[in-house]
Design a protein around this motif. Structure first.
Motif, PDB file in Angstrom:
ATOM      1  N   VAL A  85       0.866  -1.184   0.000  1.00 20.22           N
ATOM      2  CA  VAL A  85       0.000   0.000   0.000  1.00 20.22           C
ATOM      3  C   VAL A  85       0.899   1.228   0.000  1.00 20.22           C
ATOM      4  CG1 VAL A  85      -1.724   1.313   1.300  1.00 20.22           C
ATOM      5  CG2 VAL A  85      -1.859  -1.191   1.215  1.00 20.22           C
ATOM      6  N   ALA A  86       0.575   2.169  -0.864  1.00 21.79           N
ATOM      7  CA  ALA A  86       1.391   3.377  -0.970  1.00 21.79           C
ATOM      8  C   ALA A  86       1.281   4.201   0.310  1.00 21.79           C
ATOM      9  CB  ALA A  86       0.956   4.209  -2.167  1.00 21.79           C
ATOM     10  N   GLU A  87       2.410   4.683   0.783  1.00 22.26           N
ATOM     11  CA  GLU A  87       2.433   5.490   1.992  1.00 22.26           C
ATOM     12  C   GLU A  87       1.745   6.824   1.758  1.00 22.26           C
ATOM     13  OE1 GLU A  87       5.685   7.081   5.317  1.00 22.26           O
ATOM     14  OE2 GLU A  87       6.341   6.004   3.523  1.00 22.26           O
ATOM     15  N   GLY A  88       0.971   7.268   2.741  1.00 23.87           N
ATOM     16  CA  GLY A  88       0.318   8.570   2.649  1.00 23.87           C
ATOM     17  C   GLY A  88      -1.101   8.539   2.136  1.00 23.87           C
ATOM     18  N   GLN A  89      -1.623   7.366   1.751  1.00 21.53           N
ATOM     19  CA  GLN A  89      -3.015   7.290   1.305  1.00 21.53           C
ATOM     20  C   GLN A  89      -3.939   7.606   2.477  1.00 21.53           C
ATOM     21  OE1 GLN A  89      -4.471   4.226  -1.210  1.00 21.53           O
ATOM     22  NE2 GLN A  89      -2.454   3.716  -2.055  1.00 21.53           N
ATOM     23  N   ALA A  90      -4.981   8.384   2.190  1.00 19.19           N
ATOM     24  CA  ALA A  90      -5.839   8.901   3.255  1.00 19.19           C
ATOM     25  C   ALA A  90      -6.499   7.774   4.048  1.00 19.19           C
ATOM     26  CB  ALA A  90      -6.894   9.838   2.672  1.00 19.19           C
ATOM     27  N   TRP A  91      -7.029   6.767   3.346  1.00 20.09           N
ATOM     28  CA  TRP A  91      -7.745   5.702   4.046  1.00 20.09           C
ATOM     29  C   TRP A  91      -6.789   4.889   4.923  1.00 20.09           C
ATOM     30  CZ3 TRP A  91      -6.411   0.609   3.484  1.00 20.09           C
ATOM     31  CH2 TRP A  91      -5.619   0.269   2.367  1.00 20.09           C
ATOM     32  N   ALA A  92      -5.559   4.675   4.441  1.00 23.18           N
ATOM     33  CA  ALA A  92      -4.586   3.926   5.227  1.00 23.18           C
ATOM     34  C   ALA A  92      -4.172   4.712   6.465  1.00 23.18           C
ATOM     35  CB  ALA A  92      -3.366   3.596   4.365  1.00 23.18           C
ATOM     36  N   SER A  93      -3.935   6.004   6.290  1.00 24.08           N
ATOM     37  CA  SER A  93      -3.556   6.842   7.430  1.00 24.08           C
ATOM     38  C   SER A  93      -4.670   6.886   8.463  1.00 24.08           C
ATOM     39  CB  SER A  93      -3.216   8.259   6.958  1.00 24.08           C
ATOM     40  OG  SER A  93      -2.119   8.246   6.061  1.00 24.08           O
ATOM     41  N   ALA A  94      -5.923   6.929   7.987  1.00 25.14           N
ATOM     42  CA  ALA A  94      -7.072   6.978   8.902  1.00 25.14           C
ATOM     43  C   ALA A  94      -7.168   5.695   9.724  1.00 25.14           C
ATOM     44  CB  ALA A  94      -8.361   7.201   8.127  1.00 25.14           C
ATOM     45  N   LEU A  95      -6.982   4.542   9.077  1.00 28.35           N
ATOM     46  CA  LEU A  95      -7.064   3.268   9.797  1.00 28.35           C
ATOM     47  C   LEU A  95      -5.904   3.116  10.779  1.00 28.35           C
ATOM     48  CD1 LEU A  95      -8.203   0.739   7.035  1.00 28.35           C
ATOM     49  CD2 LEU A  95      -9.549   1.702   8.903  1.00 28.35           C
ATOM     50  N   ILE A  96      -4.729   3.588  10.380  1.00 30.73           N
ATOM     51  CA  ILE A  96      -3.583   3.527  11.293  1.00 30.73           C
ATOM     52  C   ILE A  96      -3.842   4.387  12.525  1.00 30.73           C
ATOM     53  CG2 ILE A  96      -1.165   4.223  11.558  1.00 30.73           C
ATOM     54  CD1 ILE A  96      -0.716   3.324   8.665  1.00 30.73           C
ATOM     55  N   LEU A  97      -4.440   5.575  12.320  1.00 28.17           N
ATOM     56  CA  LEU A  97      -4.761   6.448  13.448  1.00 28.17           C
ATOM     57  C   LEU A  97      -5.813   5.824  14.351  1.00 28.17           C
ATOM     58  CD1 LEU A  97      -4.634   9.152  14.974  1.00 28.17           C
ATOM     59  CD2 LEU A  97      -6.361  10.022  13.370  1.00 28.17           C
ATOM     60  N   LEU A  98      -6.907   5.337  13.763  1.00 29.55           N
ATOM     61  CA  LEU A  98      -7.993   4.770  14.563  1.00 29.55           C
ATOM     62  C   LEU A  98      -7.556   3.521  15.312  1.00 29.55           C
ATOM     63  CD1 LEU A  98     -11.008   5.140  12.087  1.00 29.55           C
ATOM     64  CD2 LEU A  98     -10.464   6.562  14.059  1.00 29.55           C
ATOM     65  N   GLY A  99      -6.546   2.839  14.786  1.00 27.49           N
ATOM     66  CA  GLY A  99      -6.088   1.615  15.421  1.00 27.49           C
ATOM     67  C   GLY A  99      -4.989   1.800  16.438  1.00 27.49           C
ATOM     68  N   GLN A 100      -4.539   3.051  16.654  1.00 22.08           N
ATOM     69  CA  GLN A 100      -3.611   3.287  17.759  1.00 22.08           C
ATOM     70  C   GLN A 100      -4.327   2.910  19.058  1.00 22.08           C
ATOM     71  OE1 GLN A 100      -0.402   4.285  17.635  1.00 22.08           O
ATOM     72  NE2 GLN A 100      -0.433   4.369  15.397  1.00 22.08           N
ATOM     73  N   THR A 101      -3.644   2.188  19.945  1.00 24.48           N
ATOM     74  CA  THR A 101      -4.315   1.612  21.113  1.00 24.48           C
ATOM     75  C   THR A 101      -5.094   2.639  21.937  1.00 24.48           C
ATOM     76  OG1 THR A 101      -2.623  -0.110  21.222  1.00 24.48           O
ATOM     77  CG2 THR A 101      -4.005   0.179  23.159  1.00 24.48           C
ATOM     78  N   PRO A 102      -4.544   3.801  22.292  1.00 24.66           N
ATOM     79  CA  PRO A 102      -5.345   4.765  23.057  1.00 24.66           C
ATOM     80  C   PRO A 102      -6.579   5.254  22.289  1.00 24.66           C
ATOM     81  CG  PRO A 102      -3.008   5.331  23.143  1.00 24.66           C
ATOM     82  CD  PRO A 102      -3.166   4.291  22.099  1.00 24.66           C
ATOM     83  N   ILE A 103      -6.435   5.476  20.971  1.00 25.79           N
ATOM     84  CA  ILE A 103      -7.569   5.938  20.169  1.00 25.79           C
ATOM     85  C   ILE A 103      -8.628   4.852  20.086  1.00 25.79           C
ATOM     86  CG2 ILE A 103      -8.281   6.870  17.941  1.00 25.79           C
ATOM     87  CD1 ILE A 103      -6.391   8.669  19.518  1.00 25.79           C
ATOM     88  N   ALA A 104      -8.195   3.599  19.886  1.00 28.32           N
ATOM     89  CA  ALA A 104      -9.142   2.481  19.817  1.00 28.32           C
ATOM     90  C   ALA A 104      -9.926   2.347  21.119  1.00 28.32           C
ATOM     91  CB  ALA A 104      -8.393   1.183  19.502  1.00 28.32           C
ATOM     92  N   LEU A 105      -9.254   2.519  22.254  1.00 24.81           N
ATOM     93  CA  LEU A 105      -9.942   2.425  23.543  1.00 24.81           C
ATOM     94  C   LEU A 105     -10.860   3.623  23.778  1.00 24.81           C
ATOM     95  CD1 LEU A 105      -7.109   0.994  25.816  1.00 24.81           C
ATOM     96  CD2 LEU A 105      -9.191  -0.170  25.083  1.00 24.81           C
ATOM     97  N   LEU A 106     -10.462   4.813  23.320  1.00 25.92           N
ATOM     98  CA  LEU A 106     -11.332   5.982  23.422  1.00 25.92           C
ATOM     99  C   LEU A 106     -12.619   5.756  22.642  1.00 25.92           C
ATOM    100  CD1 LEU A 106     -12.057   8.952  24.041  1.00 25.92           C
ATOM    101  CD2 LEU A 106     -10.633   9.603  22.069  1.00 25.92           C
ATOM    102  N   ILE A 107     -12.491   5.246  21.428  1.00 23.47           N
ATOM    103  CA  ILE A 107     -13.673   4.941  20.616  1.00 23.47           C
ATOM    104  C   ILE A 107     -14.547   3.917  21.328  1.00 23.47           C
ATOM    105  CG2 ILE A 107     -14.433   3.892  18.449  1.00 23.47           C
ATOM    106  CD1 ILE A 107     -11.911   5.104  17.151  1.00 23.47           C
ATOM    107  N   THR A 108     -13.927   2.935  21.940  1.00 20.96           N
ATOM    108  CA  THR A 108     -14.681   1.902  22.650  1.00 20.96           C
ATOM    109  C   THR A 108     -15.446   2.492  23.828  1.00 20.96           C
ATOM    110  OG1 THR A 108     -12.998   0.267  22.031  1.00 20.96           O
ATOM    111  CG2 THR A 108     -14.515  -0.335  23.797  1.00 20.96           C
ATOM    112  N   VAL A 109     -14.833   3.432  24.555  1.00 18.29           N
ATOM    113  CA  VAL A 109     -15.525   4.099  25.664  1.00 18.29           C
ATOM    114  C   VAL A 109     -16.757   4.829  25.144  1.00 18.29           C
ATOM    115  CG1 VAL A 109     -15.364   5.968  27.357  1.00 18.29           C
ATOM    116  CG2 VAL A 109     -13.488   4.339  27.120  1.00 18.29           C
ATOM    117  N   LEU A 110     -16.621   5.574  24.055  1.00 17.61           N
ATOM    118  CA  LEU A 110     -17.742   6.340  23.509  1.00 17.61           C
ATOM    119  C   LEU A 110     -18.854   5.406  23.030  1.00 17.61           C
ATOM    120  CD1 LEU A 110     -15.747   9.045  21.488  1.00 17.61           C
ATOM    121  CD2 LEU A 110     -16.877   9.309  23.708  1.00 17.61           C
TER     122      LEU A 110
END
Length: 492
Positions: free
Chosen positions: A297-322
């Motif tokens: 996957v090419a680096e810098g693609q918007a969808w890939a960057s978004a999934l990488i961000l959402l899958g960071q452990t603190p972000i994933a747990l924040l989403i789970t709390v909400l």
């Protein structure tokens, strides 16, 4: 802060580290000094004794402390929020009932351990343990036998997955440093982790939990009666206001408890969804990040960057709390009452987070003192068979400075030249990764932040943690090494 040039040789630095550990144990166990105060004090004395320049001592202290807090505080905070919401709505009870119905009461520890092995595939040790706490506590309350009967198998499962199986950073870094195949490390790592857990954790935990029966701690969940709680070191601490008190923004957790008492608990599917949500998000992060690094996957693609961000452990747990707030609050409690529930969850973990951060400070000071470099130089030519050498070096580094990941990466880098010179196969290199992981697992003690996390969550004093968690981590590491050694002989 990076390591300084060692002022003393490896022998003197090891003596300083040993004296620091002995002083720390004396202050906490014999003098009953609070663990947070003792850890900061001993870290300061160790930094000065090890020859860190006086002007650099504050940075050495704060680097280890802030680094550990940065990785632990958000995970623990969001994790206990999810756990408290599941507990107070009856979701943890639903999941516990379902697990016990499938496995039976006698095999409840096995059921929790197997579940943790599955959930531990992408989730780090501390995050997985925090998410599973309400389930551990609920099962322990129902069937008795003490918290360790259920907590040790679960914590051990997360520990072995974190040590052995990619995509966890330690085995990935070790395989990469020695020129190994990460895919093969994953394929062999899963069965090795499972067998090592059965041998080194499941059966050992059964013996330890029968010998050391620890009452279910009230510091994190289950403060149902208020009053004064027994603290982890044998004294008493202020238990704070019970669940019937008031919280910021509305009625406290007790009001919500009353509100949910007449409501049906969430369904098993809902609870499972909430537990799987961070697992899926973190897995997506891992998969996409791997594909980007492999240039699929090419680096810098918007969808890939978004999934990488959402899958960071603190972000994933924040989403789970909400999501948990949105799903579990329906007909059970208002958002104002939710504030009280979350306050009730966060309050008791302040001590846990600070002590864990101070444990990271102590380990960070030992690393900054140059003990890693000095030991690496001293151990670089031991004349042992390479598999035993990998285990021994990782063990020494683990005991000396506390961090399993540092022990993994340092040891693998140290023996990488020898590995290349011997022209080992991918299978042999993978077995070396397991040997290094085994050494980096054994003898968890007071310079390891994970030691303090387990100690405080399970309500154990330092002496009991050394007799249980340290022993369990050691038998787990030895089991991993034994399996690696047997496979080494079989593969010729």
């Amino acid at each position: 802060m990076t390591e300084i040039e060692p002022v003393y040789g490896a022998g003197i630095l090891l003596l300083i580290a040993a004296a620091a550990v002995a002083l720390l144990l004396f202050l906490i166990i014999r003098l009953k000094l609070h663990a947070f105060v003792a850890l900061v004090l001993v870290s300061l004395l160790t930094a000065v004794a090890a020859g860190i320049p006086i002007a650099d001592v504050p940075a050495a202290l704060l680097t280890g402390f802030s680094g550990t807090l940065g990785s632990v505080a958000l995970l623990v905070g969001f994790g206990v929020m999810v756990g408290r919401l599941l507990e107070i709505t009856g979701g943890a009870q639903v999941l516990a009932d379902t697990l016990i119905a499938r496995f039976g009461e006698k095999h409840a520890p096995l059921a929790l351990g197997v579940a943790a092995l599955i959930f531990g595939f992408p989730i780090f040790f501390d995050a997985g343990l925090v998410v599973f706490l309400p389930i551990i506590f609920t099962v322990a309350r129902r069937f008795g036998g003490g918290i360790l009967r259920y907590g040790l198998p679960t914590a051990g499962a997360f520990a072995v997955m974190h040590a052995v199986v990619p995509p966890h950073p330690g085995p990935v870094a070790a395989a990469a440093a020695m020129g190994g195949n990460i895919g093969l490390t994953l394929l062999l790592g899963v069965p090795v982790a499972v067998v090592a857990w059965f041998l080194g954790v499941h059966y050992v935990a059964r013996h330890l939990s029968a010998r050391y029966v620890i009452d279910i701690p009230t510091a994190v969940f289950g403060r149902m009666n208020g009053g004064r709680d027994q603290d982890a070191d044998g004294g008493t601490g202020d238990g704070g206001t019970g669940d019937g008190g008031t919280g910021d923004g509305g009625t406290g957790a007790g009001g919500a408890s009353t509100a949910t008492a007449t409501q049906a608990p969430p369904r098993f599917g809902t609870v499972l969804f909430l537990l799987l949500l961070p697992l899926v998000l973190i897995s997506l992060n891992t998969v996409v990040d791997t594909l980007v690094k492999a240039e699929v996957v090419a680096e810098g693609q918007a969808w890939a960057s978004a999934l990488i961000l959402l899958g960071q452990t603190p972000i994933a747990l924040l989403i789970t709390v909400l999501v948990a707030l949105a799903v579990l609050s329906r007909g059970r409690f208002s958002m104002g009452q939710a504030t009280g529930i979350l306050d009730d969850a966060l309050g008791p973990i302040c001590s846990i987070i600070l002590i864990t951060g101070a444990g990271g400070m102590f380990g960070g000071v030992l690393r900054a003192s140059g003990i890693g470099s000095a030991l690496t130089e001293a151990l670089s030519d031991l004349g042992m068979p390479i598999l035993l050498q990998a285990f021994f070096i990782a063990t020494v580094l683990r005991v000396a400075q506390g961090s399993a990941t540092v022990a993994l990466t340092t040891t693998s880098g140290l023996i990488a030249t020898q590995v290349a010179a011997e022209g080992l196969s991918d299978v042999k290199i993978t077995l070396l990764v397991f040997a290094v992981a085994a050494g980096a697992t054994v003898l968890s003690h007071v310079n390891d932040s994970g030691f303090w996390l387990v100690s405080r969550f399970f309500g154990m004093d330092v002496k009991t943690t050394l007799k249980t968690w340290t022993v369990l981590e050691t038998t787990l590491g030895l089991a991993i090494f034994l399996i690696a050694a047997l496979l080494w002989l079989v593969t010729g």
